[in-house]
Design an enzyme around this catalytic site. Sequence first.
Site, PDB file in Angstrom:
ATOM      1  N   SER A   1       4.736   0.361  -8.154  1.00 12.64           N
ATOM      2  CA  SER A   1       4.966   1.739  -8.570  1.00 12.64           C
ATOM      3  C   SER A   1       6.233   1.846  -9.398  1.00 12.64           C
ATOM      4  O   SER A   1       7.224   1.177  -9.132  1.00 12.64           O
ATOM      5  CB  SER A   1       5.086   2.659  -7.352  1.00 12.64           C
ATOM      6  OG  SER A   1       5.358   3.989  -7.769  1.00 12.64           O
TER       7      SER A   1
ATOM      8  N   LYS B   1       0.526   1.602  -0.936  1.00  6.78           N
ATOM      9  CA  LYS B   1       0.636   2.120  -2.304  1.00  6.78           C
ATOM     10  C   LYS B   1      -0.263   3.339  -2.483  1.00  6.78           C
ATOM     11  O   LYS B   1       0.104   4.304  -3.168  1.00  6.78           O
ATOM     12  CB  LYS B   1       0.241   1.025  -3.310  1.00  6.78           C
ATOM     13  CG  LYS B   1       0.153   1.491  -4.773  1.00  6.78           C
ATOM     14  CD  LYS B   1       1.461   2.097  -5.259  1.00  6.78           C
ATOM     15  CE  LYS B   1       1.542   2.154  -6.782  1.00  6.78           C
ATOM     16  NZ  LYS B   1       0.483   2.908  -7.437  1.00  6.78           N
TER      17      LYS B   1
END
Length: 485
Positions: A130, A185
């Site tokens: 990310s 995630k």
Amino acid sequence: MSEAADIGLVGLAVMGENLVLNMASKGFTVAVYNRTTKKVDDFMEGRAAGKTIIGTHTPEELVASLKSPRRIMIMVKAGKPVDMVIDGLLPHLDKGDIIIDGGNSEFPDSVRRTEDLAAKGILFIGTGVSGGEEGALKGPSIMPGGNPDAWPHVKDIFQGISAQTEKGEPCCDWVGRGGAGHFVKMVHNGIEYGDMQMICETYQMMKDGLGMSNEELHEVFSKWNEGVLDSYLIEITRDIFGHKDEESGKHTVDLIMDRAGQKGTGKWTAISALEIGQPLTLIGEAVFARCISALKEERVTASKTLNGPTAKFEGDKAAMVADLEQALYASKIVSYAQGYQLMRAVSDEREWELNYGGIALMWRGGCIIRSRFLNNIRDAFEKDPQLTNLLLDKFFEDAVENAQASWRRVVSSAVTLGIPMPAIGAALAYYDGYRTERLPANLLQAQRDYFGAHTYERLDKPRGEFFHTNWTGRGGTTSSTTYDV
């Protein structure tokens, strides 16, 4: 070709290309391959020129360029494309080699790939990455999971290229087995959906409800970014309100169509919550808000015939802006509380033993949801690793208590003005539901038993005993099997 590269990477789109440059800048030699080989050539002649990067034109050539055990990271679209790349690499790999999927894959796919590749002697890592383009280049948050035997072979690279906290801690650590990395995630992205939606609702209240200009919004978000809301998303929102289109001179944000896109991770988060029975209401509403935004043509038509309230805000504008800051903060706390509830439920079911404080640390830098209060989340789980809900931690309990009056004024005002606040409203409803000792589900259970003989538990009997009432006198004593899905 002699073995030279520390790691290989397949897929030279935005994230892949920037991750390669990040790795090279940290002293690693990287071999790259892309199905469209012209991308490899263009990259090697452009941004990769003169760096410790090796261009290759076939999977076989890529594998041949790597040190053993070979480490290959895949950065392609989730789903079938990942499996196709893996299938193309397998004939050239040896037992003990490592395949890493760094895309936004669904975590069940990572569970499957971990198991399937282990049977072939290949170690698999499904890792969440990310931070977007800038994070990939300068230091992302990295959330690896899969086959734990692979972690020692990639730890130095991953922690070397990841973001660092202000104390120099890498925003990367082993998450857990199977699909744990991609699951974490996914939840990160779900929280991201919620954060963005709540900021957008706050923006609409200030713009449409309070009549504030973009210049005023820029000033407010600049101030908020120095307080409890200090975060990457507040920071970029501040910048957006200050940006003007070069051609027209108008504020760019006003020229953008109000139709939101999505790539699926928020939806997957909500589906996971439904499957395991967790109340992920805020993120669910954030996903649905994007869905209703996509109905642009229908909304334009509806706006001409469907009426709402005509009330105008007549209160203290500065006081309402202060209330909005607190309402956004309290709702943000609820969003993370719900996300962590989901992670705990799935971790318990799959025996992943997730480190919740460690996850907050991984999110502290590099990623889209990085914010100041992740330090407080880490502190909460370090004090009590078995904490069932963030709202029960003293810091967050006090924060929500202090914000509660503002939170209620904001939601009440939005309803009065006809301004939708699905996420912030859902956060408050969740808080009120979670703090309520007795909910009306007793009536719901009576209704289920009345029409379907689904049975119920009684307050005056031990838990686990189920009862059925012959409500009409005609139903008999036969009852349905009791179960929860």
